[in-house]
Design an enzyme around this catalytic site. Structure first.
Site, short mmCIF file in Angstrom:
data_model
loop_
_atom_site.label_atom_id
_atom_site.label_comp_id
_atom_site.label_asym_id
_atom_site.label_seq_id
_atom_site.Cartn_x
_atom_site.Cartn_y
_atom_site.Cartn_z
N SER A 177 -3.58 3.68 -36.24
CA SER A 177 -3.90 3.86 -34.84
C SER A 177 -4.50 5.26 -34.61
O SER A 177 -5.51 5.60 -35.23
CB SER A 177 -2.67 3.60 -33.97
OG SER A 177 -3.01 3.54 -32.60
N ASP A 280 -5.77 -7.40 -31.37
CA ASP A 280 -5.79 -5.98 -31.01
C ASP A 280 -6.97 -5.73 -30.08
O ASP A 280 -8.12 -6.02 -30.44
CB ASP A 280 -5.92 -5.15 -32.27
CG ASP A 280 -5.91 -3.65 -32.02
OD1 ASP A 280 -5.83 -3.23 -30.85
OD2 ASP A 280 -5.99 -2.89 -33.01
N HIS A 310 -1.80 -4.88 -31.82
CA HIS A 310 -1.93 -3.49 -32.27
C HIS A 310 -0.56 -3.03 -32.80
O HIS A 310 0.46 -3.22 -32.15
CB HIS A 310 -2.38 -2.59 -31.12
CG HIS A 310 -2.80 -1.24 -31.58
ND1 HIS A 310 -4.03 -1.00 -32.17
CD2 HIS A 310 -2.17 -0.04 -31.54
CE1 HIS A 310 -4.13 0.28 -32.47
NE2 HIS A 310 -3.01 0.89 -32.10
#
Length: 332
Positions: A177, A280, A310
């Site tokens: 991320s 995501d 995600h």
């Protein structure tokens, strides 16, 4: 009668308008969703700190861990993970950068601590998980600066776990991320200043659902505007709190496409893996990054999966295994 092309244009405009109305009229408070309060001085009160894990020296565990300061004045440090049952030869070194939208989490967060233990054990590698400064107290590029400094610290460190057991000629950068964004920007700096980090020889870069943005919404952002894990108001807030003051989401820290030729430096022997999934909201941006790397002749592999969300590659052991499998092939 509209043509197919005209129909697609109309559909896209209507979808964009509907998502704009959803977001504009949304009652969702992203501060409340993230359990944070913005103080008058620009700092955050993080109301609910995620569970933390201490390092462990228990010899009955397959992986040992310990914390070592990097820069005491900045309060940066590293958590090192050593698979101590595999010490008959030197091990690859993976430098890991945690996620959290640049504003949350820590190298000690249980979420990332457990992942790094499994990463070390599954790949038989030494992991250095970097604790960098968070925004908005320290806006970008502070996290990049801290993470590059971590490489300098590693190469100069006298710590026995590193000097005795790490193979500096097989160093890899990895992030998830926002940590993927950090790993990418650290890679650009490291590739451009390769002599300054010797004897570290970085062989690869693993980007797990890297966090990138932009002013123009992508199809996946529109489709998943009210996603339960990472809705648009939350991503927008993360960028607002982390980018330099006055910058928008088309800054190169957020939108790599605005200065896409930067990645050419990774074409000098690097191997890159990009992981993502359909569920995501950022998946289209990750695919754009993959295509940008390919266009600049970087040796990159994309691994994208149906469904998901995600954070799934950290939180779901079956998806973590996909990353470990890719790494084992890379390390062999």
């Amino acid at each position: 009668m509209m043509s197919i092309r005209e129909s697609i244009v109309v559909f896209t405009l209507l979808l964009s308008l509907s998502v704009f109305l959803i977001v504009a009229n949304s009652s969702m408070d992203p501060y409340k969703a993230l359990n944070i309060i913005l103080n008058p001085d620009g700092t955050l009160t993080r109301v609910k700190i995620p569970p933390q894990n201490p390092p462990s020296s228990d010899p009955n565990l397959p992986v040992l861990s310990k914390d070592i300061p990097i820069n005491r004045s900045k309060h940066t440090w590293s958590r090192i993970f050593l698979p101590h049952t595999q010490l008959h030869h030197k091990l690859p070194l993976i430098v890991f950068y945690h996620g959290g939208g640049f504003i949350l989490y820590s190298a000690s967060s249980t979420y990332f601590h457990d992942f790094c233990i499994n990463l070390a054990n599954s790949t038989k590698s030494i992991i250095v998980s970097v604790e960098y400064r968070l925004a908005p107290e320290h806006r970008l590029p502070a996290a990049y600066d801290d993470s590059v400094e971590a490489l300098q610290w590693i190469k100069d460190s006298k710590d026995s776990w590193l000097t005795n057991h790490a193979d500096y000629s097989r160093t890899y950068l990895m992030g998830e991320s926002a940590g993927g964004n950090i790993a990418y920007n650290v890679a650009l700096r490291a590739a451009a200043e390769i002599d300054q980090i010797k004897p570290l020889k970085i062989k690869g870069l693993i980007l797990i659902q890297p966090f990138f943005g932009g002013k123009k919404r992508t199809g996946s952002e529109l489709r998943l505007a009210e996603d339960g894990t990472l809705p648009l108001p939350v991503t927008d807030l993360m960028w607002n709190l982390s980018l330099p003051v006055g910058a928008d989401r088309d800054h190169e820290y957020s939108n790599e496409a605005v200065n896409g030729e930067r990645c050419k430096v990774l074409g000098q022997g690097w191997r890159v893996g990009v992981f993502g999934c359909d569920g995501d909201p950022l998946v289209d941006r990750q695919i754009q990054l993959l295509n940008l790397l390919k266009a600049n002749h970087v040796n990159v592999t994309g691994q994208f999966y149906p469904g998901g969300r995600h954070g799934i590659f950290i939180g779901d052991p079956s998806m973590s295994a996909q990353v470990f499998h890719f790494l084992n092939n890379l390390l062999s």
